[in-house]
Scaffold this active site. Structure first.
Site, PDB file in Angstrom:
ATOM      1  N   THR A  83       0.868  -1.172   0.000  1.00 18.27           N
ATOM      2  CA  THR A  83       0.000   0.000   0.000  1.00 18.27           C
ATOM      3  C   THR A  83       0.903   1.218   0.000  1.00 18.27           C
ATOM      4  OG1 THR A  83      -1.424   1.367   1.412  1.00 18.27           O
ATOM      5  CG2 THR A  83      -0.177  -0.346   2.491  1.00 18.27           C
ATOM      6  N   CYS A 197      -1.610   4.893  -5.623  1.00 15.14           N
ATOM      7  CA  CYS A 197      -2.440   4.066  -4.745  1.00 15.14           C
ATOM      8  C   CYS A 197      -2.497   2.710  -5.428  1.00 15.14           C
ATOM      9  CB  CYS A 197      -3.828   4.663  -4.581  1.00 15.14           C
ATOM     10  SG  CYS A 197      -4.950   3.599  -3.642  1.00 15.14           S
TER      11      CYS A 197
END
Length: 230
Positions: A83, A197
Site C-alpha cells: 500500500t 495508490c
C-alpha cells in the site's frame, strides 16, 4: 531465490495483484513451474481505515508492526508494505524489525529517473497526496517536482479509491474523472503520472492515455522479483 514478505490486505483487491504480478514475473524469469517464495500477512483493512480517519497513525503503526514482526519470524528476506498510504508508518515498522523494507516510493523514484522524468503528477489517497511522507521523499531523495490535483480533485480521487476501488467496483464514469484530472496535471507541467495508490491500476491502464503512467503496484512487484533473484 530469496523469500519475499508481503504485508497486505490494504486493500485485498490490490494485494491479489501483488501476488499475481510477482508470480508472473518469477515465471517469466525462470520458466517452467517456478513460482515465488513468499509469505503474505493480510490485515483487516476495516480496522486500519478507521484509524486512518481518526488520524491515529501510532495505533495503525503498531498494528502493522505486529504484522511485520510475524512475517519476519516466518523467515523472509525482505518486506513489501503493499500500500502507498501506509508507508506513512514505514519508519516505525523499520525500527522494529531486522529485515529491510523495500519502500514503494523509492522503487517509483528509481523508475521515474530511469525514464528521465523530472516533473510528475501524483494520484493517490488524500493522505498520500497531501502529507509529506511520500511527496517529500520523492522531492528530497530523487529531485522530482511533484504536482498534485487541486483540493476538489483530490477529494474526487480519494473518494473513488475508498468507495469503489477498495471494494472492487470499476466504473466508466470514475475512469473518465481520473483521466480528466490527469489531463489537468499534464497542463500544469506533469511529464508523467504516478498511480500512487495500489488500487488505481485497476481503473486506469496505459492504454487509456498517451501520458506515461507509473503504476506503483507493478513497479513495487517488479522490484521485489529483481531482489528475490539477485
Amino acid at each position: 531465490m530469496k523469500t519475499i514478505g508481503l504485508l497486505g490486505g490494504m486493500s485485498w483487491e490490490s494485494t491479489t495483484d501483488y501476488y499475481r504480478l510477482i508470480n508472473t514475473k518469477i515465471k517469466e524469469q525462470l520458466g517452467g513451474l517456478h513460482s515465488a517464495k513468499l509469505v503474505l500477512y493480510s490485515v483487516d483493512f476495516a480496522e486500519i481505515e478507521i484509524l486512518q480517519q481518526q488520524g491515529n497513525w501510532q495505533k495503525a503503526g503498531q498494528l502493522l508492526t505486529d504484522a511485520a514482526q510475524n512475517i519476519e519470524k516466518a523467515g523472509v528476506d525482505f518486506l513489501l508494505i503493499c500500500t502507498n498510504t501506509m508507508h506513512i508508518v514505514a519508519d516505525t515498522i523499520a525500527h522494529n524489525i531486522q529485515i529491510p523494507i523495500i519502500h514503494i516510493a523509492d522503487a517509483t523514484g528509481d523508475a521515474l529517473l530511469n525514464k528521465g522524468i523530472t516533473q510528475v503528477g501524483l494520484l493517490g489517497t488524500a493522505f498520500t497526496m497531501e502529507k509529506d511522507f511520500y511527496k517529500k521523499r520523492l522531492i528530497d531523495q530523487y529531485g522530482l517536482h511533484v504536482i498534485t490535483p487541486d483540493s476538489a480533485d483530490r477529494k474526487r480521487v480519494h473518494t473513488i479509491i475508498y468507495d469503489e476501488l477498495c471494494s472492487g467496483i470499476i466504473r466508466q464514469s470514475s475512469k473518465e474523472t481520473y483521466l480528466s484530472i490527469i489531463d489537468k496535471l499534464v497542463e500544469n507541467g506533469a511529464q508523467a503520472i504516478i498511480l500512487g495508490c495500489t488500487e488505481i491500476g485497476m481503473l486506469i491502464k496505459q492504454s487509456d492515455t498517451s501520458i506515461p503512467l507509473f503504476d506503483t503496484t507493478l513497479i513495487h512487484a517488479e522490484k521485489a522479483v529483481t531482489l528475490a533473484l539477485t
